[in-house]
Structures are given as structure tokens and as C-alpha cells.
Design an enzyme around this catalytic site. Structure first.
Site, short mmCIF file in Angstrom:
data_model
loop_
_atom_site.label_atom_id
_atom_site.label_comp_id
_atom_site.label_asym_id
_atom_site.label_seq_id
_atom_site.Cartn_x
_atom_site.Cartn_y
_atom_site.Cartn_z
N GLN A 162 10.94 -4.93 6.12
CA GLN A 162 10.37 -3.58 6.01
C GLN A 162 11.45 -2.53 5.81
O GLN A 162 11.29 -1.61 5.03
CB GLN A 162 9.57 -3.24 7.26
N ILE A 164 12.51 -4.35 18.55
CA ILE A 164 12.18 -4.97 17.26
C ILE A 164 11.36 -6.24 17.56
O ILE A 164 11.81 -7.14 18.27
CB ILE A 164 13.46 -5.29 16.48
N GLY A 186 0.94 1.32 13.11
CA GLY A 186 0.10 0.13 13.20
C GLY A 186 0.40 -0.75 14.39
O GLY A 186 -0.43 -0.93 15.28
N THR A 205 10.64 -9.96 9.78
CA THR A 205 9.71 -9.02 9.13
C THR A 205 10.24 -7.59 9.23
O THR A 205 10.02 -6.79 8.32
CB THR A 205 8.31 -9.13 9.76
N GLY A 209 7.97 1.80 15.53
CA GLY A 209 7.42 1.87 14.16
C GLY A 209 8.54 1.86 13.14
O GLY A 209 9.49 2.64 13.24
N GLY A 265 0.83 -1.21 0.00
CA GLY A 265 0.00 0.00 0.00
C GLY A 265 0.86 1.25 0.00
O GLY A 265 0.69 2.13 -0.82
N GLU A 289 8.22 3.16 7.78
CA GLU A 289 8.59 4.28 6.93
C GLU A 289 10.03 4.74 7.05
O GLU A 289 10.60 5.26 6.09
CB GLU A 289 7.60 5.44 7.18
N ASN A 292 10.01 -8.58 15.44
CA ASN A 292 10.39 -9.79 14.71
C ASN A 292 11.50 -9.41 13.72
O ASN A 292 11.25 -8.67 12.77
CB ASN A 292 9.17 -10.34 13.97
MO1 MOS Z 1 2.09 5.47 5.40
S1 MOS Z 1 2.44 6.76 3.81
O1 MOS Z 1 1.73 6.61 6.61
O2 MOS Z 1 0.66 4.64 4.90
#
Ligand code: MOS
Length: 687
Positions: free
Chosen positions: A587, A578, A501, A583, A651, A231, A654, A580
Site C-alpha cells: 500500500q 503495522i 477501513g 500488504t 491507517g 478504487g 493514503e 501485515n
Molecule cells: Mo480514499 S480517496 O478516502 O477512498
């Protein structure tokens, strides 16, 4: 301080629980929802950049065998809430950008639907359009969407007295999320309820948007999304195609409608990263201590809906300087609506400043790592708050060791391997710790805990990592935990956005697990149930919370052809605990790959005559392939932050993309002595 989770499963390399389903093709994506009797929908798009639709001739399309319905903006249902102009499609005759959805076709096959859409004849009244961004435009304005300007001290007064000044213009290109799975919705309108199998980063936020758009109570809309094939922000908000699928479903009650955007349509309807023009000014003493930092950013948005990319924000918190100044200005153009793309704000906003820091280091003949260390602030320069944890320096030092930075000759064009010029570069990375609201429910039946939350799986690993968190919070093995996510039937959760998330959902799950244990102890009765929630973090009032990182690149530039290869890329991050390593590494490497791509490849080229992005497919809009990626590594330092949340995570979705492009550009300078300030660095810019 928060009570940190005792870990057992968290921190281990648990393999993806959904891995087998994905590689064997049995994980259902939105377009593949297992439903009988489906029909197919495609969009009719405007072929001009600005004007009005006068007439739409649909007779020929409607007469085609297999076509069930052709709908135009002249006969479309009036929706209840038209305040979101990106989503209020087919509600008036205006064309605000090229490709605007002005009709739809429903047919028995997707091929027929697309064929019929091409047969719709459209008459327009065409008006002049304006699609070219420039920093000299007279109509630039300050968005009310965020603190557009910041001013501390007096940059203007400080700059002339600085021993060294850097004043440069940088530019970043228009870029696209380009997920592997196209944006898709399957919609079913049945007995007054709308069910959407939608490729989305957040089922509950998507439901809220669609329900309000159609004036339906939330319980009459259900959104289901167990898997997303990428996404990067483009599926973080509802886009027009989901409205189209919903409109279409209401025309054929009882029959599911499948709609997938084509790659070309994704370039128009799913958001993109605005191009930015960044004027950066730095002033420093002859030891490199910054006295002034100024960042003035110009960006574009669409005329019908504002999206303000917050690109000057990182400059407010990265380095200490008594005089600081930032502004954002927007140009509203006749272009599609920009939106979130991985690290909106931070990603483009760390490009100009981190290249400028490299230019300053060159000017002063100081090692660029040392320059950053000298400007490390004791507190957040923007708010004055202490950082909950700030390990930028540790990332720079540790990353330097792992990358092999020591002994680097700072002079450009000093390393050569045959026909190839070699260079290395570094840049800093950062991303804020965000948390949203979410709720979770845990039920116990015969030895199993069922954990329910409307969380999203974007390919990031949620099916696995949230289970690890739940297991530890319940003090049970992961095998005892069954996770249910990706459905509005489960407790309300937030969008997978802003790298929030796992922090948000994990905190709600921990809260529910603690409630379960408090109420029932280690042996709950059958049918035991507990609820948990999370909202904003009270500790954020006292502490500035950020993850940091250091990005290192080694490039090879061919002396004659100027072909650029990134031979090594390494990132060391400090992002809290961290959950995992498998994963997490994926990322971080994924983010770095997108950063490399931003540096060398990605560039949406808008034709000023038509207002159309002409390279709107993956043949001409370049993203890296395996051949573009050589040695590529990411790791992290142990960081214990008791303020962020009970999991201790910051997080990581990003931060991997932030700073990478600057590191690559700095390495190219080191290799060639040529400083490229506008992205992407294509080889013509090195002649
Ligand atoms: Mo990310 S661009 O905050 O889905």
C-alpha cells in the site's frame, strides 16, 4: 487509553489468502458475477458541454438486431430522490457537462449495445460553457462544506517583519484514480428486489444511496462485492453508472444487466482530483523558525454538485507558527463532478507547502530536514490538543539514514554522472487517523469462528489482515477463522475511505471477539454468537491523531534532453502498528508510485472549446510503468499509540501518496537548479 490487542498473527507477513484466486483469474469481480442469461448495457452521452437536449432519435438504434431497449431522458423512470444531482441522470433535459448520461441501451452483447448507442441521433440547444479555472475569477466562493478559512494571529502583520519570506504560486493538475478494474455493475431486478454486484469501496453505503434514490426500503437492495480491482476513492461513492445499471435492470426484470464503463467514460463519470492553484506565503527568522504560514487554495467543482477538496488542511497542523492563515475558494464550472482521489485534500495540500519549505531551506542555506525539525510543534497548532503520537522527526531522521542523506551538498546542480544531473529531495507526509461506524458478528460452530462484516477488499489485503486481527482477538490461530466480507447480507460496515477501513472494521471485530470470549470463554458452545461495534473514538476529543512520514527522492535529469528519471524513492512512515508488513508495504509503495505519477506524468487536459478532457485513455493520460520505477522502498518505525484503537493502527492507504510529488520536485530542483511549481514536471518545463 484503549486496551491494545495482544498480537500473534498481527504483525506477521501472512500471505494474501486471496492471492491464488486473483492470479489464477477465479476471483469474481463485479462484471463477472456468475449469472445466466445476462444482457449488456451502455450509456448514451451528451456531446456538448452545456445546454439542453431537444430530441433524441432512437429508431435506427432500436431496429438493430440484438438491441432490447433504448431509453432516453424523455422516457426514463422518475427516481424518488433527485437531490444528488450527479446521480439524478435522465431526470431532466439539461446538459451540465460534456458526457452527461442522457440515455442507455440494453442489448444481447456489449458490442451491440455500444454500436447502437452511437446510432442514437441527438439534437441539442447549445449554450455557452465555462470550464477554465483561474485564481482571478470574480465568482470564486467559499464552500459551506468545511471550515473554509482559518485565522490565527496576524499573517499580514507578521510577514513584512520576517527575515526571510517565500511567496509563491503552485499548481497541481487534474488527476484520475485510474484503477485497473473499470467501474462496473451487474444489476438484477427480481421479485421486487434489486441485487447489485458493484465494484465499490463500501457495500452498505452504496446500498443506502441506491435504496434512497429508488425509494426502496434497504432490505430490498442487496450489494455484493468480494473484490475490487483498485478504487483509490473513485469507488468510494456511488457514481452515475450504478444508477444506469439499476434503471436498466428494472426494464428487463429477471435478467441480469452487465455494465462496465470504458476507460474514456471513467474520465467523466467516476470523479477526479480537482486541479488546485495554491498561493503559499511563509515568513521565518534567519534560523528558519516560521513566524507565518499562509495557504490560499483555489479549486474547481462542478456547477451541478459541489465537491470541496480540503487542500489547505495540512498547513494547519504541520508546523508551529504563531501566525497562520488558510483559505479555500471554489469555482463552479461546467465540468464533471470532482470527487475523492487517494488522500483528497492532504495529497495536493502537501505539495505547495512542502515545496515552499524546500525553497525556504535553500534561501536560508539550512538542511531541509533540519528546517522541518526546527518547526516541529509541541501540540497540534490547529486545535491546541496534544498529539496521541507524532513521529515526523523520527521519520525524517530514520528515513535520512536509510536513504543516505548525510553529507548532501545543499547547493543545486552539484552532482553529475556523465550526461546526467543528479539531485535528492525530501518532503514530509501526513494523514489523519479517521474512524467510522461499523458492526461485526462472530459465530462459532465445530471448531471454527465465522467472522462477518460488510467490509471491502480493494486490493489492500482485507481478506488477510482482518482475519489476522480476528484470530488475535479470539486468541485462536488464523486457520480457525473464516472471514465473510463484501456483502450487505453481513453486519453494516463503513466505506473503505479516509484510510479508516482497517481501523474501523478491525475495532468492530475486536469488540465482537472480546464479547465472544467474555460470554463463552475459550470453549464456546456450538452456535455461540457475539456482536461488536465501533463508532467515533472518545480519545479523539483529547488528542490530535495523525500518521506521519518522510519521503525521499533521488532523480537523474539528462543534461541535454532533460529526460527525468526517479532513480530512487524511499518513504519512512509512522502509522501506528503495522498489521501485515507485506500488504502494508504494497500500500505504501502503491501510494508513492501514484505520488511519483502526480509529479511527472498525470495531467488531465481539458479542451476549453469542447469542455472535454482530450487525453482520456491510458495511451495519452500517463501513469507510470515498471520502466518508470527504479529503486523504490518503504518502511516504518515502531510506533505504539494506545489512543487510536485497540489494534493500534493508524491507517496506511493514503499516506504513501502524500508528499511524494514535493520530494520529487525538490530533487529536480537540486539536480538542475530549476524550480518547477506547476505539476506535472514535464521535460519542457526544464528548458
Ligand atoms: Mo480514499 S480517496 O478516502 O477512498
Amino acid at each position: 487509553m484503549t486496551e491494545l490487542l495482544e498480537t500473534n498473527a498481527v504483525g506477521t507477513e501472512m500471505l494474501r489468502v486471496d492471492g491464488a484466486a486473483k492470479v489464477t483469474g477465479t476471483a469474481p469481480y463485479a462484471y463477472e458475477a456468475d449469472l445466466a442469461d445476462a444482457v449488456y448495457c451502455t450509456v448514451v452521452q451528451a456531446g456538448i458541454a452545456r445546454g439542453r437536449v431537444m430530441r433524441m432519435h432512437t429508431t435506427e438504434a432500436e431496429a438493430m438486431p440484438g438491441v432490447l431497449r433504448v431509453l432516453t431522458l424523455f422516457d426514463a423512470e422518475r427516481i424518488a430522490d433527485t437531490s444528488d444531482t450527479e446521480l439524478a441522470i435522465m431526470q431532466d433535459d439539461r446538459v451540465p457537462f460534456r458526457g452527461r448520461i442522457i440515455g442507455l441501451v440494453i442489448a444481447e452483447s456489449s458490442e451491440t449495445a455500444r454500436h447502437a448507442a452511437d446510432r442514437v441521433v441527438i439534437e441539442y440547444e447549445q449554450w455557452d460553457h465555462d470550464v477554465v479555472l483561474g485564481e482571478d475569477r470574480q465568482d470564486l466562493y467559499a464552500s459551506s462544506d468545511f471550515a473554509a478559512d482559518s485565522e490565527e494571529g496576524d499573517v499580514r502583520a507578521a510577514l513584512p517583519g520576517a527575515a526571510v519570506r517565500i511567496e509563491r504560486r503552485y499548481a497541481t493538475a487534474m488527476t484520475y484514480s485510474s484503477p485497473l478494474e473499470p467501474h462496473a455493475s451487474t444489476a438484477l431486478w427480481d421479485k421486487g428486489t434489486l441485487t447489485l454486484w458493484d465494484s465499490t469501496q463500501g457495500v452498505h453505503p452504496a446500498r443506502a444511496t441506491i435504496a434512497s434514490l429508488f425509494g426502496l426500503p434497504q432490505e430490498r437492495v442487496r450489494v455484493v462485492c468480494p473484490y475490487v480491482g483498485g478504487g483509490f476513492g473513485s469507488k468510494g461513492t456511488v457514481h452515475a453508472h450504478t444508477v444506469v445499471a439499476s434503471l436498466a435492470a428494472r426494464l428487463v426484470p429477471g435478467r441480469p444487466v452487465r455494465l462496465a464503463l470504458t476507460r474514456q467514460q471513467m474520465f467523466i463519470h467516476t470523479g477526479y482530483r480537482t486541479p488546485t492553484i495554491q498561493r503559499i506565503r511563509l515568513g521565518a527568522d534567519d534560523e528558519g523558525r516560521l513566524s507565518a504560514i499562509a495557504v490560499d487554495v483555489v479549486e474547481q467543482t462542478s456547477r451541478i454538485k459541489e465537491f470541496a477538496e480540503q487542500s489547505a488542511m495540512p498547513a494547519r497542523v504541520m508546523y508551529a507558527a504563531p501566525n497562520r492563515h488558510t483559505t479555500h475558494r471554489l469555482a463552479a464550472l461546467d465540468v464533471p463532478v470532482p470527487s475523492w482521489v487517494r488522500a483528497p485534500g492532504e495529497c495536493p495540500g502537501m505539495f505547495g507547502p512542502e515545496v515552499a519549505m524546500d525553497e525556504l531551506a535553500s534561501e536560508l542555506n539550512i538542511d531541509p530536514i533540519e528546517l522541518r525539525v526546527r518547526n516541529e510543534p509541541a501540540r497540534d497548532p490547529d486545535t491546541g490538543k496534544p498529539f496521541s503520537t507524532r513521529n515526523l522527526v523520527a521519520c525524517l531522521r530514520t528515513g535520512a539514514k536509510r536513504f543516505g542523506w548525510a553529507g548532501r551538498d545543499p547547493r543545486p546542480r552539484t552532482r553529475r554522472d556523465g550526461d546526467w544531473l543528479l539531485g535528492t529531495g525530501v518532503a514530509a507526509s501526513m494523514y489523519p487517523v479517521n474512524r467510522q461506524e461499523a458492526t461485526a458478528r462472530i459465530r462459532y460452530t465445530v471448531g471454527r469462528y465465522t467472522v462477518e462484516i460488510g467490509a471491502a477488499e480493494l486490493g489492500t489485503g482485507t481478506w488477510t489482515t482482518l482475519r489476522q486481527i480476528a484470530a488475535d482477538a479470539l486468541a485462536m490461530p488464523t486457520e480457525s477463522v473464516e472471514l465473510r466480507i463484501g456483502d450487505t447480507a453481513y453486519p453494516t460496515a463503513s466505506v473503505a475511505g479516509g484510510s479508516s477501513g482497517m481501523t474501523t472494521w478491525g475495532t468492530a471485530v475486536v469488540d465482537a471477539a472480546r464479547a465472544m470470549r467474555k460470554k463463552f470463554g475459550a470453549a464456546p458452545p456450538d452456535g455461540a454468537e457475539a456482536h461488536g461495534k465501533t463508532s467515533s473514538n472518545p480519545a479523539a476529543e483529547q488528542y490530535a491523531m495523525y500518521a506521519f512520514g518522510a519521503q525521499f527522492a533521488e532523480v537523474r535529469v539528462h543534461a541535454d534532453t532533460r529526460e527525468i528519471q526517479v532513480s530512487r524513492l524511499h518513504g519512512t512512515f509512522a502509522a501506528g502498528r503495522i498489521i501485515n508488513p507485506v500488504t502494508a508495504r504494497s500500500q505504501l509503495l502503491g501510494g508513492m508510485t501514484m505520488g511519483l505519477s502526480m509529479a511527472l506524468h498525470e495531467n488531465g487536459i481539458c479542451d476549453p472549446c469542447t469542455g472535454h478532457v482530450v487525453n482520456d485513455d491510458l495511451a495519452e493520460y500517463h501513469v507510470p510503468t515498471n520502466a518508470d520505477i527504479a529503486e523504490h522502498s518503504a518502511d516504518w518505525i515502531d510506533e505504539h499509540d494506545p489512543y487510536v484503537n485497540p489494534i493500534g493502527s493508524k491507517g496506511i492507504g493514503e499516506i504513501g501518496i502524500v508528499g511524494t510529488a514535493a520530494a520529487v520536485v525538490n530533487a529536480i530542483y537540486h539536480a538542475t537548479g530549476i524550480r518547477v511549481r506547476d505539476l506535472p514536471v514535464t521535460l519542457d518545463k526544464l528548458f
